[in-house]
Design a protein around this motif. Structure first.
Motif, PDB file in Angstrom:
ATOM      1  N   ALA A   1       0.838  -1.203   0.000  1.00 38.37           N
ATOM      2  CA  ALA A   1       0.000   0.000   0.000  1.00 38.37           C
ATOM      3  C   ALA A   1       0.871   1.249   0.000  1.00 38.37           C
ATOM      4  O   ALA A   1       0.570   2.240  -0.684  1.00 38.37           O
ATOM      5  CB  ALA A   1      -0.929  -0.003   1.205  1.00 38.37           C
ATOM      6  N   ALA A   2       1.968   1.211   0.761  1.00 38.82           N
ATOM      7  CA  ALA A   2       2.884   2.353   0.796  1.00 38.82           C
ATOM      8  C   ALA A   2       3.469   2.621  -0.580  1.00 38.82           C
ATOM      9  O   ALA A   2       3.535   3.773  -1.030  1.00 38.82           O
ATOM     10  CB  ALA A   2       4.001   2.096   1.809  1.00 38.82           C
ATOM     11  N   ALA A   3       3.865   1.554  -1.267  1.00 39.28           N
ATOM     12  CA  ALA A   3       4.420   1.712  -2.612  1.00 39.28           C
ATOM     13  C   ALA A   3       3.387   2.319  -3.554  1.00 39.28           C
ATOM     14  O   ALA A   3       3.705   3.208  -4.364  1.00 39.28           O
ATOM     15  CB  ALA A   3       4.903   0.371  -3.141  1.00 39.28           C
ATOM     16  N   GLY A   4       2.146   1.874  -3.449  1.00 42.32           N
ATOM     17  CA  GLY A   4       1.090   2.406  -4.302  1.00 42.32           C
ATOM     18  C   GLY A   4       0.792   3.865  -4.026  1.00 42.32           C
ATOM     19  O   GLY A   4       0.595   4.663  -4.948  1.00 42.32           O
ATOM     20  N   LEU A   5       0.741   4.227  -2.750  1.00 43.49           N
ATOM     21  CA  LEU A   5       0.482   5.616  -2.380  1.00 43.49           C
ATOM     22  C   LEU A   5       1.598   6.536  -2.865  1.00 43.49           C
ATOM     23  O   LEU A   5       1.330   7.637  -3.364  1.00 43.49           O
ATOM     24  CB  LEU A   5       0.335   5.724  -0.859  1.00 43.49           C
ATOM     25  N   LEU A   6       2.832   6.085  -2.723  1.00 36.82           N
ATOM     26  CA  LEU A   6       3.954   6.908  -3.171  1.00 36.82           C
ATOM     27  C   LEU A   6       3.965   7.057  -4.687  1.00 36.82           C
ATOM     28  O   LEU A   6       4.285   8.126  -5.211  1.00 36.82           O
ATOM     29  CB  LEU A   6       5.276   6.311  -2.685  1.00 36.82           C
ATOM     30  N   SER A   7       3.608   6.012  -5.384  1.00 37.07           N
ATOM     31  CA  SER A   7       3.527   6.099  -6.839  1.00 37.07           C
ATOM     32  C   SER A   7       2.459   7.106  -7.263  1.00 37.07           C
ATOM     33  O   SER A   7       2.689   7.938  -8.149  1.00 37.07           O
ATOM     34  CB  SER A   7       3.228   4.725  -7.430  1.00 37.07           C
ATOM     35  N   ALA A   8       1.315   7.052  -6.608  1.00 39.26           N
ATOM     36  CA  ALA A   8       0.229   7.981  -6.934  1.00 39.26           C
ATOM     37  C   ALA A   8       0.597   9.415  -6.591  1.00 39.26           C
ATOM     38  O   ALA A   8       0.136  10.362  -7.235  1.00 39.26           O
ATOM     39  CB  ALA A   8      -1.039   7.569  -6.189  1.00 39.26           C
ATOM     40  N   ALA A   9       1.452   9.574  -5.574  1.00 32.84           N
ATOM     41  CA  ALA A   9       1.863  10.915  -5.136  1.00 32.84           C
ATOM     42  C   ALA A   9       3.145  11.379  -5.833  1.00 32.84           C
ATOM     43  O   ALA A   9       3.738  12.384  -5.429  1.00 32.84           O
ATOM     44  CB  ALA A   9       2.073  10.917  -3.622  1.00 32.84           C
ATOM     45  N   ARG A  10       3.574  10.637  -6.869  1.00 31.58           N
ATOM     46  CA  ARG A  10       4.789  10.983  -7.622  1.00 31.58           C
ATOM     47  C   ARG A  10       6.007  11.079  -6.713  1.00 31.58           C
ATOM     48  O   ARG A  10       6.886  11.917  -6.906  1.00 31.58           O
ATOM     49  CB  ARG A  10       4.595  12.288  -8.404  1.00 31.58           C
ATOM     50  N   GLY A  11       6.023  10.218  -5.683  1.00 31.93           N
ATOM     51  CA  GLY A  11       7.172  10.147  -4.793  1.00 31.93           C
ATOM     52  C   GLY A  11       7.183  11.150  -3.663  1.00 31.93           C
ATOM     53  O   GLY A  11       8.119  11.159  -2.867  1.00 31.93           O
ATOM     54  N   HIS A  12       6.163  11.985  -3.545  1.00 36.64           N
ATOM     55  CA  HIS A  12       6.125  12.992  -2.483  1.00 36.64           C
ATOM     56  C   HIS A  12       5.557  12.367  -1.214  1.00 36.64           C
ATOM     57  O   HIS A  12       4.367  12.036  -1.143  1.00 36.64           O
ATOM     58  CB  HIS A  12       5.289  14.198  -2.907  1.00 36.64           C
ATOM     59  N   LEU A  13       6.397  12.224  -0.197  1.00 38.19           N
ATOM     60  CA  LEU A  13       5.985  11.537   1.022  1.00 38.19           C
ATOM     61  C   LEU A  13       4.874  12.272   1.758  1.00 38.19           C
ATOM     62  O   LEU A  13       3.933  11.632   2.252  1.00 38.19           O
ATOM     63  CB  LEU A  13       7.200  11.347   1.945  1.00 38.19           C
ATOM     64  N   ARG A  14       4.959  13.591   1.851  1.00 42.57           N
ATOM     65  CA  ARG A  14       3.901  14.331   2.574  1.00 42.57           C
ATOM     66  C   ARG A  14       2.536  14.114   1.917  1.00 42.57           C
ATOM     67  O   ARG A  14       1.521  13.945   2.601  1.00 42.57           O
ATOM     68  CB  ARG A  14       4.239  15.813   2.636  1.00 42.57           C
ATOM     69  N   GLU A  15       2.517  14.133   0.595  1.00 43.71           N
ATOM     70  CA  GLU A  15       1.242  13.919  -0.115  1.00 43.71           C
ATOM     71  C   GLU A  15       0.745  12.499   0.108  1.00 43.71           C
ATOM     72  O   GLU A  15      -0.459  12.277   0.314  1.00 43.71           O
ATOM     73  CB  GLU A  15       1.444  14.190  -1.605  1.00 43.71           C
ATOM     74  N   ALA A  16       1.644  11.535   0.079  1.00 47.73           N
ATOM     75  CA  ALA A  16       1.253  10.144   0.314  1.00 47.73           C
ATOM     76  C   ALA A  16       0.731   9.959   1.726  1.00 47.73           C
ATOM     77  O   ALA A  16      -0.246   9.222   1.963  1.00 47.73           O
ATOM     78  CB  ALA A  16       2.442   9.219   0.072  1.00 47.73           C
ATOM     79  N   LEU A  17       1.341  10.624   2.714  1.00 46.43           N
ATOM     80  CA  LEU A  17       0.880  10.538   4.093  1.00 46.43           C
ATOM     81  C   LEU A  17      -0.528  11.137   4.226  1.00 46.43           C
ATOM     82  O   LEU A  17      -1.367  10.619   4.967  1.00 46.43           O
ATOM     83  CB  LEU A  17       1.853  11.268   5.011  1.00 46.43           C
ATOM     84  N   ALA A  18      -0.751  12.242   3.515  1.00 49.72           N
ATOM     85  CA  ALA A  18      -2.068  12.862   3.573  1.00 49.72           C
ATOM     86  C   ALA A  18      -3.142  11.916   3.011  1.00 49.72           C
ATOM     87  O   ALA A  18      -4.245  11.793   3.561  1.00 49.72           O
ATOM     88  CB  ALA A  18      -2.070  14.169   2.786  1.00 49.72           C
ATOM     89  N   GLN A  19      -2.781  11.207   1.931  1.00 54.72           N
ATOM     90  CA  GLN A  19      -3.728  10.229   1.358  1.00 54.72           C
ATOM     91  C   GLN A  19      -3.950   9.060   2.298  1.00 54.72           C
ATOM     92  O   GLN A  19      -5.072   8.565   2.437  1.00 54.72           O
ATOM     93  CB  GLN A  19      -3.186   9.740   0.000  1.00 54.72           C
ATOM     94  N   ALA A  20      -2.888   8.628   2.970  1.00 47.23           N
ATOM     95  CA  ALA A  20      -3.012   7.471   3.872  1.00 47.23           C
ATOM     96  C   ALA A  20      -3.892   7.780   5.072  1.00 47.23           C
ATOM     97  O   ALA A  20      -4.541   6.885   5.613  1.00 47.23           O
ATOM     98  CB  ALA A  20      -1.616   7.048   4.341  1.00 47.23           C
ATOM     99  N   SER A  21      -3.904   9.043   5.472  1.00 52.25           N
ATOM    100  CA  SER A  21      -4.671   9.420   6.661  1.00 52.25           C
ATOM    101  C   SER A  21      -6.149   9.633   6.377  1.00 52.25           C
ATOM    102  O   SER A  21      -6.944   9.763   7.309  1.00 52.25           O
ATOM    103  CB  SER A  21      -4.082  10.711   7.268  1.00 52.25           C
ATOM    104  N   ARG A  22      -6.521   9.672   5.100  1.00 48.66           N
ATOM    105  CA  ARG A  22      -7.911   9.877   4.755  1.00 48.66           C
ATOM    106  C   ARG A  22      -8.701   8.578   4.944  1.00 48.66           C
ATOM    107  O   ARG A  22      -8.186   7.490   4.700  1.00 48.66           O
ATOM    108  CB  ARG A  22      -8.042  10.356   3.311  1.00 48.66           C
ATOM    109  N   PRO A  23      -9.950   8.680   5.347  1.00 49.71           N
ATOM    110  CA  PRO A  23     -10.774   7.478   5.553  1.00 49.71           C
ATOM    111  C   PRO A  23     -10.861   6.657   4.257  1.00 49.71           C
ATOM    112  O   PRO A  23     -11.023   7.209   3.167  1.00 49.71           O
ATOM    113  CB  PRO A  23     -12.155   8.054   5.934  1.00 49.71           C
ATOM    114  N   ARG A  24     -10.696   5.345   4.399  1.00 47.09           N
ATOM    115  CA  ARG A  24     -10.750   4.477   3.225  1.00 47.09           C
ATOM    116  C   ARG A  24     -11.906   3.499   3.358  1.00 47.09           C
ATOM    117  O   ARG A  24     -12.325   3.165   4.447  1.00 47.09           O
ATOM    118  CB  ARG A  24      -9.440   3.691   3.082  1.00 47.09           C
TER     119      ARG A  24
END
Length: 311
Positions: free
Chosen positions: A288-311
């Motif tokens: 999941a981390a790899a997928g989030l980072l790919s979607a965020a173009r490698g930006h960790l802060r953006e990926a963290l923001a996506q991970a914290s959103r309700p799924r």
């Protein structure tokens, strides 16, 4: 004396970087400590000179970052000391930011052997620069930075001119005002450090200025590309014992997690620091981390923001 030689001498007489300083004509008669103090005082002026060009440097970085985010490359091109500075900066990007070696490239007039031994005449050829860049198949997303203390080196100018014909972004970095190199480029950066301690020895203040500017360009560009998290180099892979220890420390600083959790995250992510941080702070598994980072173009802060959103 040939006409060309006379013209070159006349041109050198107009360059700040080549100016003779009569007040230092007796420097060889000073003590070692006195010479060291003079050199140190000279070096202290370089950062201020770079500071005077920060707006131009920032504008270039913003333009470079946009292109690199689309997959473009950063190419340095110069001769002698200037070329070596570019090769040095390029060679440090893979271990520091986990970049592909083909993403930041350093070209020096005369080829790799010119790093350790002068290649006579190489810097005088615009055609050589065009030849070296043709092999890279430049695109409009690439950036070519010509580096030359004098701002008149044919190799650096030729590199910029060739790059413009291919639609690439161009930057000219020199240490003289009103340089031909800056005039040829989309972005001109002219860090005027003044005459050298040793007349014409541009490996001194000019070389230091070039190193500082290239540090700014590569480091801030990588920050813009998401290669860091705060001031931590999270875009690295732990491939040996030293790097594994550094990776553990970076994850600890980023997360505050206990050692056992850090080791587990690094193991699960194959030693990828950025992914391990996301696993811990985002409470997700490694895929999941790899997928989030790919979607965020490698930006960790953006990926963290996506991970914290309700799924």
């Amino acid at each position: 004396m040939t006409t060309a030689h006379a013209a070159l001498r006349a041109q050198l007489d107009t360059l700040t970087t080549e100016a003779f300083r009569p007040e230092l004509a007796g420097i060889d008669r000073l003590s070692t400590l006195e010479i060291a103090r003079v050199m140190n005082a000279e070096d202290a002026t370089v950062a201020t000179a770079v500071g005077g060009q920060l707006e131009a440097i920032a504008a270039a970085i913003d333009a470079i970052s946009v292109r690199m985010a689309r997959g473009g490359r950063l190419v340095y091109a110069g001769a002698g000391t200037a070329g070596r500075m570019g090769v040095l900066d390029a060679s440090e990007c893979p271990p520091t930011f986990n970049t592909d070696p083909a993403q930041v490239i350093g070209l020096i007039a005369g080829g790799p052997s010119a790093m350790v031994k002068a290649v006579e005449g190489a810097e005088d050829s615009k055609e050589l620069a065009a030849h070296d860049l043709t092999a890279l198949h430049l695109t409009p997303d690439d950036t070519v930075i010509g580096i030359s203390a004098s701002g008149r080196t044919p190799y650096a100018i030729g590199a910029v001119e060739h790059a413009r014909t291919r639609g690439a972004l161009t930057v000219g970095l020199s240490c003289n005002a009103g340089s031909a190199l800056a005039a040829a480029a989309d972005h001109g950066i002219e860090v005027v450090v003044g005459p050298e301690l040793l007349t014409g020895s541009t490996r001194l203040k000019a070389g230091t200025a070039q190193k500082l500017v290239l540090n700014l360009i590569s480091t801030i560009t990588m920050i813009r590309l998401g290669k860091t998290y705060g001031n931590l180099m999270v875009d690295m892979r732990s491939s040996n014992e030293k790097l594994r220890a550094r990776a553990h420390r970076i994850v600890a600083l980023a997360t505050g997690a206990p050692d056992e959790e850090i080791e587990a995250a690094l193991t699960a992510t194959g030693g990828e620091v950025k992914n391990a941080v996301l696993v811990i702070l985002g409470a997700v598994d490694a895929p999941a981390a790899a997928g989030l980072l790919s979607a965020a173009r490698g930006h960790l802060r953006e990926a963290l923001a996506q991970a914290s959103r309700p799924r």
